[in-house]
Structure formats: C-alpha cells, structure tokens
Motif scaffolding. Sequence first.
Motif, mmCIF file in Angstrom:
data_model
loop_
_atom_site.group_PDB
_atom_site.id
_atom_site.type_symbol
_atom_site.label_atom_id
_atom_site.label_comp_id
_atom_site.label_asym_id
_atom_site.label_seq_id
_atom_site.Cartn_x
_atom_site.Cartn_y
_atom_site.Cartn_z
ATOM 1 N N ILE A 51 0.815 -1.215 0.000
ATOM 2 C CA ILE A 51 0.000 0.000 0.000
ATOM 3 C C ILE A 51 0.855 1.275 0.000
ATOM 4 O O ILE A 51 0.446 2.304 -0.523
ATOM 5 C CB ILE A 51 -0.996 -0.010 1.178
ATOM 6 C CG1 ILE A 51 -2.052 1.041 0.971
ATOM 7 C CG2 ILE A 51 -0.268 0.164 2.495
ATOM 8 C CD1 ILE A 51 -3.265 0.890 1.867
ATOM 9 N N ASP A 52 2.090 1.202 0.533
ATOM 10 C CA ASP A 52 2.954 2.387 0.554
ATOM 11 C C ASP A 52 3.846 2.493 -0.680
ATOM 12 O O ASP A 52 4.710 3.350 -0.757
ATOM 13 C CB ASP A 52 3.798 2.420 1.827
ATOM 14 C CG ASP A 52 4.794 1.285 1.896
ATOM 15 O OD1 ASP A 52 4.788 0.394 1.015
ATOM 16 O OD2 ASP A 52 5.601 1.273 2.852
ATOM 17 N N GLY A 53 3.626 1.606 -1.663
ATOM 18 C CA GLY A 53 4.384 1.654 -2.903
ATOM 19 C C GLY A 53 5.650 0.818 -2.894
ATOM 20 O O GLY A 53 6.323 0.710 -3.913
ATOM 21 N N ARG A 56 7.764 -5.561 -1.221
ATOM 22 C CA ARG A 56 8.345 -6.392 -0.167
ATOM 23 C C ARG A 56 8.054 -7.866 -0.380
ATOM 24 O O ARG A 56 8.627 -8.717 0.292
ATOM 25 C CB ARG A 56 7.785 -5.969 1.192
ATOM 26 C CG ARG A 56 8.193 -4.587 1.615
ATOM 27 C CD ARG A 56 7.622 -4.234 2.984
ATOM 28 N NE ARG A 56 7.923 -2.871 3.328
ATOM 29 C CZ ARG A 56 7.134 -1.842 3.042
ATOM 30 N NH1 ARG A 56 5.980 -2.034 2.427
ATOM 31 N NH2 ARG A 56 7.494 -0.612 3.374
ATOM 32 N N HIS A 57 7.133 -8.157 -1.268
ATOM 33 C CA HIS A 57 6.726 -9.531 -1.540
ATOM 34 C C HIS A 57 6.794 -9.784 -3.037
ATOM 35 O O HIS A 57 6.543 -8.883 -3.832
ATOM 36 C CB HIS A 57 5.296 -9.785 -1.051
ATOM 37 C CG HIS A 57 5.154 -9.643 0.426
ATOM 38 N ND1 HIS A 57 4.882 -8.431 1.031
ATOM 39 C CD2 HIS A 57 5.253 -10.555 1.408
ATOM 40 C CE1 HIS A 57 4.815 -8.620 2.338
ATOM 41 N NE2 HIS A 57 5.043 -9.886 2.591
ATOM 42 N N MET A 122 8.491 -13.347 0.841
ATOM 43 C CA MET A 122 9.038 -12.112 1.416
ATOM 44 C C MET A 122 10.409 -11.885 0.794
ATOM 45 O O MET A 122 11.247 -12.783 0.784
ATOM 46 C CB MET A 122 9.167 -12.224 2.933
ATOM 47 C CG MET A 122 9.804 -11.026 3.585
ATOM 48 S SD MET A 122 8.799 -9.566 3.517
ATOM 49 C CE MET A 122 7.898 -9.731 5.046
ATOM 50 N N VAL A 123 10.626 -10.698 0.262
ATOM 51 C CA VAL A 123 11.888 -10.383 -0.401
ATOM 52 C C VAL A 123 12.858 -9.777 0.607
ATOM 53 O O VAL A 123 12.504 -8.858 1.334
ATOM 54 C CB VAL A 123 11.660 -9.390 -1.562
ATOM 55 C CG1 VAL A 123 12.983 -9.022 -2.223
ATOM 56 C CG2 VAL A 123 10.706 -9.981 -2.580
ATOM 57 N N ASN A 124 14.060 -10.304 0.646
ATOM 58 C CA ASN A 124 15.104 -9.791 1.519
ATOM 59 C C ASN A 124 16.060 -8.970 0.643
ATOM 60 O O ASN A 124 17.106 -9.440 0.225
ATOM 61 C CB ASN A 124 15.830 -10.955 2.191
ATOM 62 C CG ASN A 124 16.835 -10.487 3.214
ATOM 63 O OD1 ASN A 124 16.987 -9.297 3.445
ATOM 64 N ND2 ASN A 124 17.526 -11.422 3.815
ATOM 65 N N TRP A 125 15.671 -7.740 0.326
ATOM 66 C CA TRP A 125 16.423 -6.906 -0.605
ATOM 67 C C TRP A 125 17.810 -6.557 -0.111
ATOM 68 O O TRP A 125 18.745 -6.459 -0.875
ATOM 69 C CB TRP A 125 15.669 -5.605 -0.875
ATOM 70 C CG TRP A 125 14.413 -5.780 -1.640
ATOM 71 C CD1 TRP A 125 13.148 -5.575 -1.171
ATOM 72 C CD2 TRP A 125 14.256 -6.180 -2.997
ATOM 73 N NE1 TRP A 125 12.218 -5.829 -2.157
ATOM 74 C CE2 TRP A 125 12.879 -6.204 -3.294
ATOM 75 C CE3 TRP A 125 15.150 -6.536 -4.003
ATOM 76 C CZ2 TRP A 125 12.378 -6.547 -4.542
ATOM 77 C CZ3 TRP A 125 14.645 -6.885 -5.244
ATOM 78 C CH2 TRP A 125 13.280 -6.884 -5.495
ATOM 79 N N ALA A 126 17.963 -6.296 1.167
ATOM 80 C CA ALA A 126 19.210 -5.710 1.650
ATOM 81 C C ALA A 126 20.015 -6.631 2.546
ATOM 82 O O ALA A 126 20.996 -6.206 3.112
ATOM 83 C CB ALA A 126 18.886 -4.423 2.402
#
Length: 168
Positions: A51-53, A56-57, A122-126
């Motif tokens: 919702i915040d743009g 994350r998934h 769930m994406v672990n980008w960092a």
Amino acid sequence: DVSVNHMANYYLEHPDWREDRLVKYMDIEPPLSQLIDDSRGVGFAMTVTDIDGSVRHYPVVLVYDGKVWPSLALMMVLDYIGVEFKDVEILPGEAIIVPPGKMPDGREVNIRIPINDKGLMMVNWAGDYHSDNFFHIPHTAILQNIRLWQAAAKVRDIKKVFLEEPEA
C-alpha cells in the motif's frame, strides 16, 4: 495469438483455485508463440506493490484461468537445476517445495521457498534486517522529508521571483 494449450508445459491445473488465497489474475499478457517455442521456459514477470508503494513480496506463483503459473524467476531456477514445474509442490501458507535437482557442477540441491497463503515470498532486498549494514528509515520520516522538500521548493520559487522582480 497464444493459446493456453500452447503453454501446457508451463502451468499446473488447479481445480480448487476458488478455495485458496493464491494471487489471482483476470487477465495476463502471454509472450508471443515464437518466444515460447524458442525459450527454455516461460513465466510471468509481475510484482506486487504494498500500500505504501514498496515491493516487499514477490509472487512466486499465481492463478489465472484455473491454472497455477510460475514466475519467471522460479522457471529460471528450475531450468538451472534441471527440474520441471509439474514436479513442484505448492503448499499455500507454507512453501514451494522443489524436488531435488542438480547444480551444473553435479551437486544435489534441495530448494524450499517459504510463501504466504497468497503464494508471495518475502523479499530480503538488503540482507539481514538486523545487520549493521542495513540502514533503517521509517516511512513517516520519508513522508515528512518529502513535505519539507516541497516546502523548500516553494521557498526557492518565491526567492526566484524576488530576484527576478525586486519590485514584487
């Protein structure tokens, strides 16, 4: 024009699709038939925005037309280790379980991708969230700074008017 039958190696029948919460799409844009014929696999390349743009998934699988379709990323992994999508087990709310495959050097690999009940990973980008390498910025701080930047831009515009037209 691509028919679903033309892509039969790239989906799983899902007769209970109305009963689970996997991500469902009403319309998809399939690749051209020639691309399907000449590729080593076909998958979708969509993401899901919170919702915040933020993203994350990531949808590892989705449902379209009563069939479960894999993401392009999943198809690439399957091709890399020599496993077919038809052999993958999908457990919504738990995991996608890939049967044992082989790395190019011959090592056996077992892959279990945790997913939520919608089929999202769930994406672990960092990296590790608690690591010192990960810089945390609350979204409220970003919103507040955006407002400050917008106000500063207005002030710059006003200064510009005064510089260009001192009589104003």
